[in-house]
Scaffold this motif. Structure first.
Motif, PDB file in Angstrom:
ATOM      1  N   VAL A  61     -27.484  30.993 -42.557  1.00 33.14           N
ATOM      2  CA  VAL A  61     -26.209  30.363 -42.219  1.00 33.14           C
ATOM      3  C   VAL A  61     -26.371  29.686 -40.863  1.00 33.14           C
ATOM      4  CG1 VAL A  61     -23.755  30.701 -41.792  1.00 33.14           C
ATOM      5  CG2 VAL A  61     -24.926  32.099 -43.493  1.00 33.14           C
ATOM      6  N   PRO A  62     -26.289  28.359 -40.845  1.00 33.99           N
ATOM      7  CA  PRO A  62     -26.604  27.631 -39.614  1.00 33.99           C
ATOM      8  C   PRO A  62     -25.450  27.585 -38.633  1.00 33.99           C
ATOM      9  CG  PRO A  62     -26.039  26.093 -41.325  1.00 33.99           C
ATOM     10  CD  PRO A  62     -25.949  27.459 -41.936  1.00 33.99           C
ATOM     11  N   GLN A  63     -25.768  27.099 -37.451  1.00 38.86           N
ATOM     12  CA  GLN A  63     -24.776  27.011 -36.386  1.00 38.86           C
ATOM     13  C   GLN A  63     -23.833  25.830 -36.578  1.00 38.86           C
ATOM     14  OE1 GLN A  63     -26.550  26.234 -32.613  1.00 38.86           O
ATOM     15  NE2 GLN A  63     -24.616  26.207 -31.543  1.00 38.86           N
ATOM     16  N   ASN A  64     -24.427  24.659 -36.602  1.00 40.03           N
ATOM     17  CA  ASN A  64     -23.581  23.481 -36.675  1.00 40.03           C
ATOM     18  C   ASN A  64     -23.157  23.254 -38.111  1.00 40.03           C
ATOM     19  OD1 ASN A  64     -22.491  20.920 -36.657  1.00 40.03           O
ATOM     20  ND2 ASN A  64     -23.759  20.325 -34.941  1.00 40.03           N
ATOM     21  N   THR A  65     -21.867  23.256 -38.321  1.00 38.43           N
ATOM     22  CA  THR A  65     -21.405  23.274 -39.702  1.00 38.43           C
ATOM     23  C   THR A  65     -21.425  21.908 -40.350  1.00 38.43           C
ATOM     24  OG1 THR A  65     -19.192  22.939 -38.931  1.00 38.43           O
ATOM     25  CG2 THR A  65     -19.878  25.195 -39.285  1.00 38.43           C
ATOM     26  N   VAL A  66     -21.390  20.863 -39.565  1.00 37.44           N
ATOM     27  CA  VAL A  66     -21.154  19.552 -40.169  1.00 37.44           C
ATOM     28  C   VAL A  66     -22.410  18.956 -40.797  1.00 37.44           C
ATOM     29  CG1 VAL A  66     -20.206  17.268 -39.817  1.00 37.44           C
ATOM     30  CG2 VAL A  66     -19.314  19.175 -38.530  1.00 37.44           C
ATOM     31  N   VAL A  67     -23.514  18.940 -40.049  1.00 42.13           N
ATOM     32  CA  VAL A  67     -24.680  18.217 -40.565  1.00 42.13           C
ATOM     33  C   VAL A  67     -25.565  19.017 -41.510  1.00 42.13           C
ATOM     34  CG1 VAL A  67     -25.039  16.327 -38.983  1.00 42.13           C
ATOM     35  CG2 VAL A  67     -25.662  18.642 -38.302  1.00 42.13           C
ATOM     36  N   PHE A  68     -25.392  20.316 -41.567  1.00 40.49           N
ATOM     37  CA  PHE A  68     -26.271  21.093 -42.435  1.00 40.49           C
ATOM     38  C   PHE A  68     -25.940  20.887 -43.911  1.00 40.49           C
ATOM     39  CE2 PHE A  68     -27.447  23.106 -38.549  1.00 40.49           C
ATOM     40  CZ  PHE A  68     -28.771  23.411 -38.754  1.00 40.49           C
ATOM     41  N   LEU A  69     -24.686  20.531 -44.173  1.00 41.54           N
ATOM     42  CA  LEU A  69     -24.346  20.148 -45.541  1.00 41.54           C
ATOM     43  C   LEU A  69     -24.559  18.644 -45.641  1.00 41.54           C
ATOM     44  CD1 LEU A  69     -21.066  22.198 -45.959  1.00 41.54           C
ATOM     45  CD2 LEU A  69     -23.207  22.575 -47.177  1.00 41.54           C
ATOM     46  N   HIS A  70     -25.190  18.204 -46.708  1.00 40.08           N
ATOM     47  CA  HIS A  70     -25.448  16.777 -46.853  1.00 40.08           C
ATOM     48  C   HIS A  70     -24.122  16.038 -47.020  1.00 40.08           C
ATOM     49  CE1 HIS A  70     -27.091  13.008 -48.094  1.00 40.08           C
ATOM     50  NE2 HIS A  70     -28.331  13.461 -48.044  1.00 40.08           N
ATOM     51  N   PRO A  71     -23.852  15.064 -46.123  1.00 41.20           N
ATOM     52  CA  PRO A  71     -22.525  14.431 -46.147  1.00 41.20           C
ATOM     53  C   PRO A  71     -22.258  13.600 -47.398  1.00 41.20           C
ATOM     54  CG  PRO A  71     -23.982  13.314 -44.602  1.00 41.20           C
ATOM     55  CD  PRO A  71     -24.701  14.536 -45.056  1.00 41.20           C
ATOM     56  N   ARG A 107     -17.626  28.614 -44.469  1.00 36.58           N
ATOM     57  CA  ARG A 107     -17.540  29.518 -45.620  1.00 36.58           C
ATOM     58  C   ARG A 107     -18.440  29.038 -46.737  1.00 36.58           C
ATOM     59  NH1 ARG A 107     -12.029  32.309 -45.381  1.00 36.58           N
ATOM     60  NH2 ARG A 107     -11.354  31.520 -43.379  1.00 36.58           N
ATOM     61  N   VAL A 108     -18.460  27.715 -46.932  1.00 41.64           N
ATOM     62  CA  VAL A 108     -19.337  27.154 -47.963  1.00 41.64           C
ATOM     63  C   VAL A 108     -20.795  27.503 -47.630  1.00 41.64           C
ATOM     64  CG1 VAL A 108     -20.278  25.008 -48.930  1.00 41.64           C
ATOM     65  CG2 VAL A 108     -17.814  25.271 -48.647  1.00 41.64           C
ATOM     66  N   ASN A 109     -21.150  27.346 -46.345  1.00 39.95           N
ATOM     67  CA  ASN A 109     -22.518  27.690 -45.934  1.00 39.95           C
ATOM     68  C   ASN A 109     -22.849  29.139 -46.250  1.00 39.95           C
ATOM     69  OD1 ASN A 109     -23.792  25.394 -44.820  1.00 39.95           O
ATOM     70  ND2 ASN A 109     -22.414  25.493 -43.065  1.00 39.95           N
ATOM     71  N   ILE A 110     -21.884  30.020 -46.005  1.00 36.05           N
ATOM     72  CA  ILE A 110     -22.133  31.449 -46.255  1.00 36.05           C
ATOM     73  C   ILE A 110     -22.270  31.696 -47.757  1.00 36.05           C
ATOM     74  CG2 ILE A 110     -21.193  33.781 -46.034  1.00 36.05           C
ATOM     75  CD1 ILE A 110     -19.808  32.780 -43.450  1.00 36.05           C
ATOM     76  N   ALA A 111     -21.358  31.097 -48.526  1.00 38.84           N
ATOM     77  CA  ALA A 111     -21.429  31.258 -49.982  1.00 38.84           C
ATOM     78  C   ALA A 111     -22.757  30.722 -50.504  1.00 38.84           C
ATOM     79  CB  ALA A 111     -20.269  30.526 -50.642  1.00 38.84           C
TER      80      ALA A 111
END
Lengths: 268, 318
Positions: A93-103, A160-164
Motif C-alpha cells: 500500500v503506497p504513500q501517495n494515493t494519486v499516481v500509484f493508480l493509473h489515471p 481504500r482502493v489501494n488497500i483492497a
C-alpha cells in the motif's frame, strides 16, 4: 515456531557512486505481527523496505547482506520467480494515493490484474473478489467505484482502493509505506482500524512505515527506528517508548506533542 | 462532450472565416485581374470589361465577398479558367489520390513509429536506442525531394519494383492502386516518422517512470502486460495530437511528392493552379485545404478527449 515472512540481514545499499545510503540494516517480520518503522524523511525507511521487495531503482546497488522473503532467498531466484513470489505473497500500500493508480485505466481493470495472473484466470471471479474487498474496506458502492477512474474518487477512497488491491491475492504480509500521510484525521483513523482488523482477525502481518509516532505507538507491537540509513534501535514498542536507549530515539520521542507540554507552552 | 464539440466547431468556423477574408483580399490584390487572365491573348479592352461585368468584379468588395461566400455554401465554387471545369469537380476528382497517399503513408508511419519509439524507450541508451535515434536524425535531415528522386531512380527505374510515375485508379483493383502510391507514400512517411518516434519515445520514458509502473512490479505482473497495458496507455495521449498535426502536414508534403511522382492529386493540382494563376480554382482550393485541416484538428481534439479520462472527468480543462 512462527513463520518468518521477511528477513533482512545486514543489508547495505549504495547509490552506485560509492556513497552508502543504507548501512547494515537487519529486520525481521514474523507471521501475525504488526511492525512499525519510524524515522525522519530521508532516513532510509522506504529504501530498506523496497530492497526487501526488490523494488530498488536500477541505479542503486545492494552491496552486501541477505534478503529473505516468505522463506526464500531473493538473490537465488530468477526475476520471474521473484515477481511471482512478491506479486502473490505480498501486498503493497503506497504513500501517495494519486499516481500509484493509473489515471487512465478504470479501477476494476487495475484491481484484477494480479489475481488473474497469480491466482485464477477467471475474470468474473476476480471482479467479484474485487467488489467484496472494496466492501470490506468500507466502500459502500463497490460497483460504482470499480467502474470509476481514479480521478473520480477522493483521496481517502483511492487509498481504500489501494488497500483492497493489495488484498486481492490474499497476501500474508502487507507493506504499507506511510499509507495515511495524505489523508485527513478521520479517514486516517479508519484506514488504521482497517489494518488493525486485518491483522487481528485474519492474521495478516503488517509492516508499517511512518513518521507518525502516535500511530506507531497505538498499533505496532514491535518497532524499528531508523536514522541516517541505519537502524539505530529496535524492540517492543512500549519498551522503546518508555525507555528509549539511542539518543536519536530520545530526541524523536520528545518531539511528540502532548496535551501537557502544549498547555505549558501556551501558559508558560 | 456535445458542448465541447459545438465549441470546437464554432472556433473552427471562426478560423475559416478569417482564412476566407485573407484569401479573398490577397487574391484580389495580386496584379492582373481574373477577367484579363481568363481571356489571355484574346482579351481586348471591351471583352475584358464585359467579362468583368459578368464576373461581378465591378461590384464593391463586400458585395463580391458576400456573393463568393454565398456561392461557397450553395456548393457553387466557380469554374477554373485553365481546366474549364467546376472547381468542386476538379477537387473531388483529385481527392482520392491524395487521401490514398496520406492513408498509406500513415499506415506506414504509425506502427513503425510506435515500434521504434517503444523499443527505443525500453532500451534507453543501448544500441537499439542509438540506432533508432540516428535513423530519426537522418529522416529529419534528408531533404524529401532528394530522397524522392533517389528512390525513383533506384527502386522504380533500376529495380523496377514500382511504376516510375502515374497513378492507377481503383477500377484496376485496390492493390494496384496502393502499389502505385506506395513509393511516394514511403517518401512522405520518412519525412513524418521522426517527430512521432521522438514523442512516443519521450512519452514512453516518462510513463515508465510513473509510480503506477512500480505497482505493476509489486503486483508481480509480467513485463509485457505492464508495458502494453500500463506504460503504453499512459504514453498514448501526446502521440495522438502529433498524429493529427501530421495528417495536416502531409498535405504540404503531398504537393512535393505528387509532383515528383506525377500523381494527379490535390498537391499537384494546387501547384498547377498557382503556376497558371487560376485564381478562382486557387481560392477554392485554399478554402478546401484549410477546411480539411480544421476538420482534422477538431477530430483530433475529440479523439484526445475520448482517449483521456483525466480530461473527461477533470472538470476545468475545457
Amino acid at each position: 515456531m512462527m513463520e518468518k515472512l521477511l528477513q533482512l540481514e545486514k543489508v547495505s545499499i549504495d547509490d552506485g557512486l560509492g556513497r552508502a545510503l543504507i548501512k547494515n540494516a537487519s529486520l525481521t517480520i514474523f507471521q501475525g505481527e504488526f511492525i512499525g518503522i519510524v524515522g525522519e524523511s530521508g532516513s532510509g525507511k522506504t529504501l530498506t523496505v523496497k530492497s526487501a521487495l526488490d523494488l530498488l531503482p536500477d541505479h542503486l546497488v545492494i552491496t552486501s547482506g541477505v534478503r529473505q522473503l516468505l522463506g526464500k532467498e531473493l538473490n537465488g531466484l530468477s526475476s520471474k520467480d521473484k515477481r511471482r513470489l512478491i506479486g502473490a505473497g505480498i501486498g503493497f500500500v503506497p504513500q501517495n494515493t494519486v499516481v500509484f493508480l493509473h489515471p487512465m485505466i478504470k479501477i476494476k481493470y487495475q484491481m484484477i490484474d494480479a489475481y488473474l495472473y497469480h491466482i485464477d484466470n477467471d475474470k468474473k471471479q476476480a471482479l467479484k473478489k474485487a467488489s467484496d474487498l472494496l466492501e470490506k474496506v468500507g466502500i459502500k458502492e463497490p460497483k460504482r467505484v470499480l467502474n470509476a477512474y481514479p480521478k473520480q474518487l477522493s483521496g481517502g477512497m483511492q487509498q481504500r482502493v489501494n488497500i483492497a488491491m493489495a488484498l486481492m491475492t490474499d497476501p500474508k504480509l502487507i507493506v504499507a509505506d506511510e499509507p495515511t500521510t495524505a489523508l485527513d484525521t478521520v479517514v486516517q483513523r479508519q484506514v488504521m482500524e482497517l489494518f488493525n482488523q486485518l491483522n487481528q482477525s485474519e492474521g495478516v502481518s503488517i509492516l508499517f512505515i511512518s513518521h507518525d509516532l502516535k500511530i506507531v505507538k497505538q498499533f505496532c507491537q514491535r518497532m524499528y527506528v531508523m536514522y541516517q540509513g541505519e537502524i539505530v534501535e529496535s524492540g517492543e514498542t512500549h519498551e522503546i517508548f518508555t525507555n528509549p536507549k539511542h539518543s536519536y530515539t530520545q530526541k524523536l520521542l520528545s518531539l511528540i506533542p502532548t496535551l501537557t507540554n502544549l498547555s505549558m507552552d501556551k501558559f508558560g | 462532450m456535445l458542448s465541447f464539440i459545438i465549441k470546437r466547431l464554432i472556433s473552427g468556423l471562426t478560423v475559416l472565416f478569417f482564412i476566407s477574408i485573407i484569401t479573398f483580399f490577397v487574391l484580389r490584390w495580386m496584379p492582373g485581374d481574373p477577367a484579363t487572365l481568363s481571356l489571355g491573348t484574346e482579351g481586348t479592352p471591351e471583352k475584358i470589361a464585359e467579362l468583368q461585368e459578368v464576373m461581378g468584379l465591378n461590384l464593391p468588395w463586400y458585395q463580391q465577398y458576400y456573393h463568393w461566400i454565398q456561392d461557397l455554401f450553395s456548393g457553387d465554387w466557380g469554374s477554373s479558367y485553365v481546366f474549364g471545369e467546376d472547381v468542386m469537380t476538379l477537387i473531388i476528382q483529385r481527392l482520392p489520390v491524395t487521401l490514398l497517399l496520406a492513408a498509406v503513408s500513415m499506415v506506414i508511419v504509425i506502427p513503425f513509429a510506435f515500434i521504434i519509439g517503444i523499443m527505443s524507450a525500453l532500451f534507453k541508451e543501448r544500441w537499439v536506442d542509438y540506432i533508432a535515434r540516428s535513423l530519426m536524425q537522418l529522416g529529419d535531415a534528408v531533404p524529401q525531394f532528394w530522397l524522392a528522386l533517389i528512390f525513383l531512380v533506384f527502386f522504380a527505374s533500376k529495380l523496377g519494383w514500382f511504376p516510375v510515375a502515374g497513378y492507377v485508379g481503383f477500377d484496376d483493383g485496390i492493390l494496384a492502386s496502393i502499389h502505385s502510391v506506395l513509393l511516394p507514400a514511403i517518401v512522405l512517411a520518412i519525412g513524418q516518422v521522426g517527430p512521432l518516434i521522438r514523442i512516443i519515445r519521450s512519452s514512453m520514458l516518462s510513463s515508465l517512470e510513473q509510480d503506477y509502473m512500480l505497482m505493476t512490479q509489486v503486483n508481480g505482473l509480467p513485463k509485457t502486460l505492464a508495458i502494453v497495458k500500463y506504460a503504453l496507455r499512459g504514453a498514448s495521449i501526446a502521440p495522438l495530437t502529433i498524429i493529427g498535426m501530421q495528417l495536416a502536414n502531409m498535405l504540404a508534403g503531398a504537393i512535393l511528392v505528387e509532383n515528383i511522382f506525377a500523381l494527379p492529386g490535390i498537391g499537384r493540382l494546387l501547384l498547377m493552379t498557382v503556376e497558371q494563376r487560376d485564381l478562382i480554382l486557387l481560392q477554392g482550393m485554399v478554402i478546401f485545404v484549410t477546411s480539411a485541416v480544421v476538420l482534422v484538428n477538431i477530430l483530433t481534439d475529440i479523439c484526445y478527449r475520448l482517449a483521456n479520462p483525466m480530461i473527461r472527468f477533470g472538470g476545468n480543462h475545457e
